[in-house]
Motif scaffolding. Sequence first.
Motif: not given
Length: 126
Positions: A2, A27, A31-32, A100
Amino acid sequence: QRQLVESGGATVRPGGSLRLSCRASGFTVDFHAVGWFRQAPGKEREGVSSIIDYQGSTFYAASVKGRFTISRDDAANTVYLEMNNLRPEDTAVYYCAAVPIVDWGKELHPSAYTYWGQGTQVTVSS
């Protein structure tokens, strides 16, 4: 792996504008929670703005509300910070960070974020 890479920092005059970019790899930003933070010399790192969920909910520090805008390009996997009407007190190293899921009430807390970029310098000076 990441990674976050910031770009777009520069020296501008008061009243000027800049757009910072935070490109993510390893990532997906949609969705973070992704936040922008800044640290001036001799001061603690502070939260500037964040975009925290798939729906794009945003948060701003009081000092930048109405002047800065955070946005996200999911296709480019990049989060932006549009900064207008810049002031000398905006001078700092600007970092982006991601996690996350961010805890409620911690959307602008540096300690709540896990992955960090290397930072980009913004200087506002006449």
